[in-house]
Scaffold this motif. Sequence first.
Motif, PDB file in Angstrom:
ATOM      1  N   LYS A 247       6.520   3.351  14.289  1.00  0.00           N
ATOM      2  CA  LYS A 247       5.039   3.904  13.827  1.00  0.00           C
ATOM      3  C   LYS A 247       5.143   4.754  12.604  1.00  0.00           C
ATOM      4  O   LYS A 247       4.226   5.153  12.156  1.00  0.00           O
ATOM      5  CB  LYS A 247       4.475   4.901  15.080  1.00  0.00           C
ATOM      6  N   GLY A 248       6.553   5.038  12.248  1.00  0.00           N
ATOM      7  CA  GLY A 248       6.308   5.871  10.846  1.00  0.00           C
ATOM      8  C   GLY A 248       6.674   5.104   9.752  1.00  0.00           C
ATOM      9  O   GLY A 248       6.931   5.439   8.723  1.00  0.00           O
ATOM     10  N   LEU A 249       6.392   3.774   9.726  1.00  0.00           N
ATOM     11  CA  LEU A 249       6.563   2.889   8.656  1.00  0.00           C
ATOM     12  C   LEU A 249       5.561   3.162   7.494  1.00  0.00           C
ATOM     13  O   LEU A 249       4.512   3.662   7.645  1.00  0.00           O
ATOM     14  CB  LEU A 249       6.212   1.383   9.181  1.00  0.00           C
ATOM     15  N   MET A 275      -0.113   3.353  13.178  1.00  0.00           N
ATOM     16  CA  MET A 275       0.795   3.292  11.898  1.00  0.00           C
ATOM     17  C   MET A 275      -0.279   4.039  10.951  1.00  0.00           C
ATOM     18  O   MET A 275      -0.736   3.661   9.743  1.00  0.00           O
ATOM     19  CB  MET A 275       1.201   1.931  11.511  1.00  0.00           C
ATOM     20  N   THR A 276      -0.334   5.494  11.132  1.00  0.00           N
ATOM     21  CA  THR A 276      -0.909   6.190  10.331  1.00  0.00           C
ATOM     22  C   THR A 276      -0.254   6.353   9.035  1.00  0.00           C
ATOM     23  O   THR A 276      -1.048   6.920   8.156  1.00  0.00           O
ATOM     24  CB  THR A 276      -1.298   7.631  11.129  1.00  0.00           C
ATOM     25  N   GLN A 277       0.940   6.252   8.704  1.00  0.00           N
ATOM     26  CA  GLN A 277       1.883   6.652   7.500  1.00  0.00           C
ATOM     27  C   GLN A 277       1.736   5.356   6.749  1.00  0.00           C
ATOM     28  O   GLN A 277       2.391   5.401   5.527  1.00  0.00           O
ATOM     29  CB  GLN A 277       2.900   7.135   7.933  1.00  0.00           C
ATOM     30  N   LEU A 278       1.431   4.126   7.400  1.00  0.00           N
ATOM     31  CA  LEU A 278       1.660   2.627   6.500  1.00  0.00           C
ATOM     32  C   LEU A 278       0.813   2.943   4.872  1.00  0.00           C
ATOM     33  O   LEU A 278      -0.345   3.054   5.099  1.00  0.00           O
ATOM     34  CB  LEU A 278       1.131   1.675   7.264  1.00  0.00           C
ATOM     35  N   VAL A 304      -6.855   1.934  12.671  1.00  0.00           N
ATOM     36  CA  VAL A 304      -7.495   2.571  11.657  1.00  0.00           C
ATOM     37  C   VAL A 304      -6.063   2.970  11.008  1.00  0.00           C
ATOM     38  O   VAL A 304      -5.171   3.688  11.348  1.00  0.00           O
ATOM     39  CB  VAL A 304      -8.248   3.871  11.739  1.00  0.00           C
ATOM     40  N   LEU A 305      -5.802   2.307   9.836  1.00  0.00           N
ATOM     41  CA  LEU A 305      -4.745   2.487   8.818  1.00  0.00           C
ATOM     42  C   LEU A 305      -5.065   3.504   7.832  1.00  0.00           C
ATOM     43  O   LEU A 305      -5.470   3.116   6.852  1.00  0.00           O
ATOM     44  CB  LEU A 305      -4.195   1.288   8.473  1.00  0.00           C
ATOM     45  N   SER A 306      -5.045   4.697   8.292  1.00  0.00           N
ATOM     46  CA  SER A 306      -5.750   5.883   7.264  1.00  0.00           C
ATOM     47  C   SER A 306      -4.930   6.143   5.907  1.00  0.00           C
ATOM     48  O   SER A 306      -5.493   6.416   5.155  1.00  0.00           O
ATOM     49  CB  SER A 306      -5.845   7.056   8.098  1.00  0.00           C
ATOM     50  N   SER A 307      -3.778   5.661   6.025  1.00  0.00           N
ATOM     51  CA  SER A 307      -3.081   5.883   4.682  1.00  0.00           C
ATOM     52  C   SER A 307      -2.759   4.712   3.786  1.00  0.00           C
ATOM     53  O   SER A 307      -2.024   4.585   2.818  1.00  0.00           O
ATOM     54  CB  SER A 307      -1.539   6.387   4.948  1.00  0.00           C
ATOM     55  N   GLY A 326      -9.375  -6.762  12.844  1.00  0.00           N
ATOM     56  CA  GLY A 326      -8.921  -5.669  13.987  1.00  0.00           C
ATOM     57  C   GLY A 326      -8.556  -4.281  13.228  1.00  0.00           C
ATOM     58  O   GLY A 326      -7.904  -3.572  13.854  1.00  0.00           O
ATOM     59  N   ILE A 327      -8.553  -4.205  12.012  1.00  0.00           N
ATOM     60  CA  ILE A 327      -8.262  -2.962  11.307  1.00  0.00           C
ATOM     61  C   ILE A 327      -9.318  -2.552  10.161  1.00  0.00           C
ATOM     62  O   ILE A 327     -10.110  -3.247   9.890  1.00  0.00           O
ATOM     63  CB  ILE A 327      -6.965  -3.162  10.511  1.00  0.00           C
ATOM     64  N   ASP A 328      -9.255  -1.128  10.054  1.00  0.00           N
ATOM     65  CA  ASP A 328      -9.934  -0.413   9.020  1.00  0.00           C
ATOM     66  C   ASP A 328      -9.002   0.327   8.231  1.00  0.00           C
ATOM     67  O   ASP A 328      -7.765   0.659   8.560  1.00  0.00           O
ATOM     68  CB  ASP A 328     -10.896   0.611   9.771  1.00  0.00           C
ATOM     69  N   ALA A 329      -9.166   0.291   6.908  1.00  0.00           N
ATOM     70  CA  ALA A 329      -8.450   0.725   5.726  1.00  0.00           C
ATOM     71  C   ALA A 329      -9.169   1.709   4.765  1.00  0.00           C
ATOM     72  O   ALA A 329      -9.376   1.194   3.848  1.00  0.00           O
ATOM     73  CB  ALA A 329      -7.532  -0.277   4.913  1.00  0.00           C
ATOM     74  N   PRO A 330      -9.718   2.639   5.400  1.00  0.00           N
ATOM     75  CA  PRO A 330     -10.586   3.513   4.417  1.00  0.00           C
ATOM     76  C   PRO A 330     -10.037   3.898   2.998  1.00  0.00           C
ATOM     77  O   PRO A 330     -10.739   4.070   2.160  1.00  0.00           O
ATOM     78  CB  PRO A 330     -10.759   4.804   5.329  1.00  0.00           C
TER      79      PRO A 330
END
Length: 519
Positions: A247-249, A275-278, A304-307, A326-330
């Motif tokens: 999860k730190g990828l 994966m909030t750091q991707l 939610v891939l926030s990064s 299936g994903i959000d990338a704000p």
Amino acid sequence: MSSQQSPNPNRATSRVLKPSPTGAISRVNGTIPRLFSKVKKKQTDGCGSILHDNSTGEDHECVTINSLPDDVLLEIFNHCRLFAFPYGLTIDTWEWHRLVHVCRRWRYVIFASPRRLDLRLFCTYGTPVRRTLDCWPALPISIRYGGSEDFHPPALKDEDNIIAALEHPARMYLIELTLTKSLFDKLAALKQQPFPVLEYFSLISHDGGELSTLPSTILCESAPRLRFLFFNGIPFPMLPKLLLSTKGLVDLTLVEIPSAGYFSSESLVTSLSGMTQLEMLDIEFASPSSHPNRGSVPPLRRAVLSSLTQFRFRGISEYLEDVVAGIDAPALSYFHVKLFNQPIFNVPQLHQFIFRTERLRVPSRVTLESFEKGISISLIRPGGTDTYGHLSLEIACKPLDWQVSSIAEICNQSSTLFSRVEELNILRHVPWPARQDGIGVPEWLEFFRPFTTVRSLYVSYYLGPLVAHALEDAAGGLVMEVLPELQLLYLEDSQESAPVEKFVTARQPTLNVRYIDFN
């Protein structure tokens, strides 16, 4: 470990390296002015020197480096490391092994703070790993034998050293390998264990996709500190299961995924969840054989891939649809899609994904480029100077009418995306292999349909006559519907080769045409 070895502090100094203590001290002395930016060295009337502090106006007598306390020495050594990697790019190890040769005290200070100084053993081509590994403290290990297209694969004599290093999985920090069939078989035979400190993992297939499937036990499906994962041509269908423990990828790059390495879009999205750091995601299949099980519906809750700031994809549109549903990338600022040719493109989820991403919406400039094996469309944000845009879509096909009709089909499904586009460029930089005159009129008119706000149209030389022919054909009845706000038409051609008199006459006095000498 480096191929230039240095010994354990408890053993005799090796004569292989022949380091220069004077040179090491000189490099360390050179860091002192950087540590104290307001301090300048001044010569005295005698043989010594002083340090003048500009902030206080005080002079201080210089002291030898050997008189500094251990904590100051440690700070200087750490600054040497930071100076070598000012942006934190510490994939390679810095040359701390040279400093430990200077004296016993320096060895003690350095080996007493391995984490602070980021000490690692670096193994690469020619490093006698199995013979010298025990000469060193139990530091983290980095191995690089290829792992990038710029490096050649390891020779047979290197493979035993690679295996010797991998027999210490609890110490592996970085693995970068170009896999030959021989090395692959040896890796598959290893007893797999967790890699608790591994941060970088890069594998490239040297045999053009002829490798067997990577064992599902690789990394023992556990690499909790993994930050960078790069596979090129590696068949590993169990990858999503491994990703559940990473999860730190920060960077996930999977290119030239062979058919034997296919994994479903659903399992990929599941593994990306959390994966909030991707920051970078690159999924590229080698062929159109990546067929998902259709019939699935968008998930009720998206990951939610926030990064995430960069996203590249190559494959078929159905797979992409399932992923972006299936994903959000704000925070996404760069999105490049390359689709294999298909009879029909139906991409409603792609359209919705773009509109959920603020930085991708509302481009002001669009560039369409035709080339030998495909066509691409790039969208550039207002004020952007990049050539290819923050959002680009490419379709792999050769005939011009297929190229234009495929792009037109996708653009018309996302017509609101072009609601503020004022500049449209249509480019081709190489000649056609055969004459294309007279084809593609309906396709061009369909492509122009969503561009209702374009004021400037630029057409390059090799497409000028074709676009001019389409515009002239529109003068027969659709002249006010094709690019209704157009004011400037630039044709990189002559009036004789690309005539548009009928179209211009029907749009007078608001439309001006400028012919540009191609030469």
